[in-house]
Design an enzyme around this catalytic site. Sequence first.
Site, PDB file in Angstrom:
ATOM      1  N   ASP A   1       1.758  14.780   2.295  1.00  0.00           N
ATOM      2  CA  ASP A   1       0.924  15.862   2.341  1.00  0.00           C
ATOM      3  C   ASP A   1       0.297  15.482   3.799  1.00  0.00           C
ATOM      4  O   ASP A   1       0.391  16.225   4.362  1.00  0.00           O
ATOM      5  CB  ASP A   1       0.242  15.795   1.518  1.00  0.00           C
TER       6      ASP A   1
ATOM      7  N   ASP B   1       0.952  -1.333   0.085  1.00  0.00           N
ATOM      8  CA  ASP B   1       0.056  -0.421   0.448  1.00  0.00           C
ATOM      9  C   ASP B   1       0.653   1.512  -0.173  1.00  0.00           C
ATOM     10  O   ASP B   1       0.245   2.585   0.305  1.00  0.00           O
ATOM     11  CB  ASP B   1      -0.539  -0.409   0.984  1.00  0.00           C
ATOM     12  N   GLU B   2       1.807   0.961  -1.028  1.00  0.00           N
ATOM     13  CA  GLU B   2       2.804   2.331  -0.561  1.00  0.00           C
ATOM     14  C   GLU B   2       2.310   3.161  -1.188  1.00  0.00           C
ATOM     15  O   GLU B   2       2.784   4.672  -1.717  1.00  0.00           O
ATOM     16  CB  GLU B   2       3.940   1.782  -1.220  1.00  0.00           C
TER      17      GLU B   2
ATOM     18  N   LYS C   1      -0.547   4.814  -7.601  1.00  0.00           N
ATOM     19  CA  LYS C   1       0.051   5.880  -8.284  1.00  0.00           C
ATOM     20  C   LYS C   1       0.885   6.252  -9.923  1.00  0.00           C
ATOM     21  O   LYS C   1       1.019   6.948 -10.804  1.00  0.00           O
ATOM     22  CB  LYS C   1       0.011   6.511  -7.411  1.00  0.00           C
TER      23      LYS C   1
ATOM     24  N   GLN D   1       2.329  -6.161  -3.507  1.00  0.00           N
ATOM     25  CA  GLN D   1       2.559  -5.997  -1.592  1.00  0.00           C
ATOM     26  C   GLN D   1       3.717  -5.379  -1.828  1.00  0.00           C
ATOM     27  O   GLN D   1       3.865  -4.776  -2.550  1.00  0.00           O
ATOM     28  CB  GLN D   1       2.512  -7.730  -1.518  1.00  0.00           C
TER      29      GLN D   1
ATOM     30  N   GLY E   1      -5.171  -4.559  -3.739  1.00  0.00           N
ATOM     31  CA  GLY E   1      -5.347  -3.187  -4.340  1.00  0.00           C
ATOM     32  C   GLY E   1      -5.105  -1.982  -4.722  1.00  0.00           C
ATOM     33  O   GLY E   1      -4.526  -1.509  -3.618  1.00  0.00           O
ATOM     34  N   HIS E   2      -4.201  -1.875  -5.766  1.00  0.00           N
ATOM     35  CA  HIS E   2      -4.267  -0.660  -5.964  1.00  0.00           C
ATOM     36  C   HIS E   2      -4.881   0.408  -6.257  1.00  0.00           C
ATOM     37  O   HIS E   2      -6.038   0.531  -7.711  1.00  0.00           O
ATOM     38  CB  HIS E   2      -3.219  -0.650  -7.267  1.00  0.00           C
TER      39      HIS E   2
ATOM     40  N   LYS F   1       1.582   2.101  -4.990  1.00  0.00           N
ATOM     41  CA  LYS F   1       2.458   2.053  -6.010  1.00  0.00           C
ATOM     42  C   LYS F   1       1.441   2.279  -7.041  1.00  0.00           C
ATOM     43  O   LYS F   1       1.780   2.700  -8.533  1.00  0.00           O
ATOM     44  CB  LYS F   1       2.654  -0.255  -6.040  1.00  0.00           C
TER      45      LYS F   1
HETATM   46  P1  GDP Z   1      -0.992   0.495  -3.555  1.00  0.00           P
HETATM   47  O1  GDP Z   1      -1.679  -0.843  -3.032  1.00  0.00           O
HETATM   48  O2  GDP Z   1       0.356   1.152  -2.728  1.00  0.00           O
HETATM   49  O3  GDP Z   1      -0.847   1.208  -4.858  1.00  0.00           O
HETATM   50  O4  GDP Z   1      -1.777   1.503  -2.871  1.00  0.00           O
HETATM   51  P2  GDP Z   1      -2.509   1.699  -2.029  1.00  0.00           P
HETATM   52  O5  GDP Z   1      -3.974   2.103  -3.381  1.00  0.00           O
HETATM   53  O6  GDP Z   1      -3.621   0.362  -1.513  1.00  0.00           O
HETATM   54  O7  GDP Z   1      -2.959   3.231  -1.020  1.00  0.00           O
HETATM   55  C1  GDP Z   1      -2.526   4.157  -0.927  1.00  0.00           C
HETATM   56  C2  GDP Z   1      -3.402   5.308  -0.882  1.00  0.00           C
HETATM   57  O8  GDP Z   1      -3.457   6.671  -0.948  1.00  0.00           O
HETATM   58  C3  GDP Z   1      -4.303   5.499  -1.901  1.00  0.00           C
HETATM   59  O9  GDP Z   1      -6.050   5.416  -1.540  1.00  0.00           O
HETATM   60  C4  GDP Z   1      -4.430   5.782  -3.048  1.00  0.00           C
HETATM   61  O10 GDP Z   1      -5.114   7.690  -3.829  1.00  0.00           O
HETATM   62  C5  GDP Z   1      -3.250   7.531  -1.609  1.00  0.00           C
HETATM   63  N1  GDP Z   1      -2.531   8.720  -2.185  1.00  0.00           N
HETATM   64  C6  GDP Z   1      -1.650   8.203  -3.033  1.00  0.00           C
HETATM   65  N2  GDP Z   1      -0.381   9.064  -3.716  1.00  0.00           N
HETATM   66  C7  GDP Z   1      -0.662   9.845  -1.954  1.00  0.00           C
HETATM   67  C8  GDP Z   1      -0.347  11.393  -1.704  1.00  0.00           C
HETATM   68  O11 GDP Z   1       0.670  11.833  -2.161  1.00  0.00           O
HETATM   69  N3  GDP Z   1      -1.172  11.478  -0.873  1.00  0.00           N
HETATM   70  C9  GDP Z   1      -1.928  11.015  -0.445  1.00  0.00           C
HETATM   71  N4  GDP Z   1      -3.344  11.746   0.859  1.00  0.00           N
HETATM   72  N5  GDP Z   1      -3.129  10.174  -0.457  1.00  0.00           N
HETATM   73  C10 GDP Z   1      -2.218   9.046  -1.820  1.00  0.00           C
HETATM   74  P1  IMO Z   2      -1.349  -4.170  -2.380  1.00  0.00           P
HETATM   75  O1  IMO Z   2      -0.692  -4.529  -3.562  1.00  0.00           O
HETATM   76  C1  IMO Z   2      -1.124  -4.898   2.169  1.00  0.00           C
HETATM   77  C2  IMO Z   2      -0.848  -8.625   3.409  1.00  0.00           C
HETATM   78  C3  IMO Z   2      -2.596  -8.858   4.355  1.00  0.00           C
HETATM   79  C4  IMO Z   2      -1.642 -10.264   5.191  1.00  0.00           C
HETATM   80  C5  IMO Z   2      -0.682 -10.462   4.674  1.00  0.00           C
HETATM   81  C6  IMO Z   2      -0.745 -11.484   3.475  1.00  0.00           C
HETATM   82  O2  IMO Z   2      -1.802  -3.297  -2.628  1.00  0.00           O
HETATM   83  O3  IMO Z   2       0.029  -3.421  -1.658  1.00  0.00           O
HETATM   84  P2  IMO Z   2      -1.941 -12.489   1.493  1.00  0.00           P
HETATM   85  O4  IMO Z   2      -3.477 -13.011   1.832  1.00  0.00           O
HETATM   86  O5  IMO Z   2      -1.229 -12.679   1.001  1.00  0.00           O
HETATM   87  O6  IMO Z   2      -1.961 -14.071   1.687  1.00  0.00           O
HETATM   88  O7  IMO Z   2      -1.632 -11.834   3.560  1.00  0.00           O
HETATM   89  O8  IMO Z   2      -0.196  -9.934   3.349  1.00  0.00           O
HETATM   90  N1  IMO Z   2      -1.067  -7.690   2.353  1.00  0.00           N
HETATM   91  C7  IMO Z   2      -1.270  -6.760   1.624  1.00  0.00           C
HETATM   92  N2  IMO Z   2      -1.083  -5.329   3.301  1.00  0.00           N
HETATM   93  N3  IMO Z   2      -1.178  -4.771   0.725  1.00  0.00           N
HETATM   94  C8  IMO Z   2      -0.761  -5.423  -0.088  1.00  0.00           C
HETATM   95  O9  IMO Z   2      -0.975  -5.279  -1.616  1.00  0.00           O
HETATM   96  C9  IMO Z   2      -1.372  -6.499   0.680  1.00  0.00           C
HETATM   97  N4  IMO Z   2      -1.643  -8.127  -0.068  1.00  0.00           N
HETATM   98  C10 IMO Z   2      -1.575  -8.932   1.677  1.00  0.00           C
HETATM   99  O10 IMO Z   2      -2.297  -7.782   4.875  1.00  0.00           O
HETATM  100  O11 IMO Z   2      -1.152  -9.252   6.516  1.00  0.00           O
HETATM  101 MG    MG Z   3      -2.868  -1.213  -2.276  1.00  0.00          MG
END
Ligand code: GDP
Ligand code: IMO
Ligand code: MG
Length: 427
Positions: free
Chosen positions: A335, A13-14, A18, A226, A40-41, A16
């Site tokens: 931010d 959830d870094e 975006k 991940q 979940g991207h 990625k």
């Molecule tokens: P991913 O799994 O690495 O693609 O990340 P996620 O989508 O799960 O989580 C990132 C969240 O941060 C999403 O809700 C994005 O819309 C949001 N996001 C991305 N970049 C920024 C940012 O620079 N600032 C803020 N406030 N939110 C951001």
């Molecule tokens: P994205 O791509 C954050 C975590 C789960 C759990 C562990 C193992 O959005 O960054 P799993 O169902 O994969 O066997 O769960 O990994 N996990 C994530 N945490 N972002 C994800 O994906 C994740 N996918 C799995 O919460 O701790």
């Molecule tokens: Mg995610």
Amino acid sequence: MSITSVVGLQWGDEAKGKIVDLLTDEHQIVVRYQGGNNAGHTVMFQGETYKLSLLPTGILRPGVTSIIGPGVVVNPQALLKEMQGLIDRGLPVAQNLLVSDRAHVIFPYHMQEEAVLEKSRGASAIGTTMRGIGTCYRDKVGRSHAIRVGDLYHTDSFRQRLFEIVAFKNRVLAALDPEMPPADADRIFADYTEYAKRLKPHVVDTTSFLHKAVAAKRNILFEGAQGTLLDIDHGTFPYVTSSNASAAGIHTGSGVPERSIDRMIGVAKAYTTRVGGGPFPTELDNEIGQRIREVGREYGTVTGRPRRCGWFDAVATAYSARICGVDCVSLMLLDVLSGLDEVCVCEAYEINGERTTDFPAHIEDLQLAKPILRRIKGWKEDITGARKPSDLPSGARAYVDAISEILDRPIDIVSVGPDRAQTIMMK
Ligand code: GDP
Ligand code: IMO
Ligand code: MG
């Protein structure tokens, strides 16, 4: 030609999604190579928010070919549903999605087994996404009970193998949890034959496709799911996912040699989050953690669970950067830290009275790690409108510089909001 890879350096959830979306402009092919619909991207694209799970982020651009590679575990029902969701929103998914015939298939019994396993771990549950990811990968490595996408098109042998596997799984499930309803092989066979039919136009040998694309010098973007700290080999085992979520997975999961990659971009949040169980040395179980969670809307994209929040852990992130060999870092969600009196970066751990910058291999050692924090004066300004480095207040600049110095990597991109425009190119 340029081949770029985007990989998470923390526990997922870094943001990625975006960065991949931003870079897709320069690429013709986007490849997912590991994980499944546990990802979940989030992408904000033309004023709309998309949450992609199994589909590569490139799917939002009609001119881009999106590939689900051999290393991905595919739940065909979830894939078809996700495709339909985009079609319903007016995006033509049909022509440009390719799914590897070598990818492994998730079946309903994988979810059932995972539910039983997680329950049996009680308080030490991994906190998985319950998508059957780990149980499918286990069957892949175990071989005897694995079915690949290509197998679905060999109807007779598929049926025979499925029935054998389901009989075995039902014996195991009944022993572990007598209340669990048995898997129904006839039903699964009928459903999966139908899914296979609908996916047929997309199923190809993506490895061969990618080799030709590399030879033709097409621009390819690898989209990690991940993060490195969730990597099965290099992460905080056993609180990890079941694939190589670091850059180590690119080669095995796509068939493209890592030496072909020109640019390795590591993505990290300006703080740290984690969903599910496992050690987290810089976790803030206090008001600041709560504030980061609310401001950053840190709730899981896939499961909706509140994410655990803490300071930026430069020990863990530097370890990930070394594992992945990143050329530069994209620092996201800066931010979210605006308005704090002080912001901190963990620059070393103290474990049993000793200072270290090594990331421990064993979770019991990581659990003992006390973060040694570098404290930096915060900034009050709203930075969501910043578009160039000089728009950032000096506190924010000092914070970015400190992270870059400790990681010993350049920070090329800073993100100050979810929208594409809210991005600062530091060079
Ligand atoms: P991913 O799994 O690495 O693609 O990340 P996620 O989508 O799960 O989580 C990132 C969240 O941060 C999403 O809700 C994005 O819309 C949001 N996001 C991305 N970049 C920024 C940012 O620079 N600032 C803020 N406030 N939110 C951001
Ligand atoms: P994205 O791509 C954050 C975590 C789960 C759990 C562990 C193992 O959005 O960054 P799993 O169902 O994969 O066997 O769960 O990994 N996990 C994530 N945490 N972002 C994800 O994906 C994740 N996918 C799995 O919460 O701790
Ligand atoms: Mg995610």
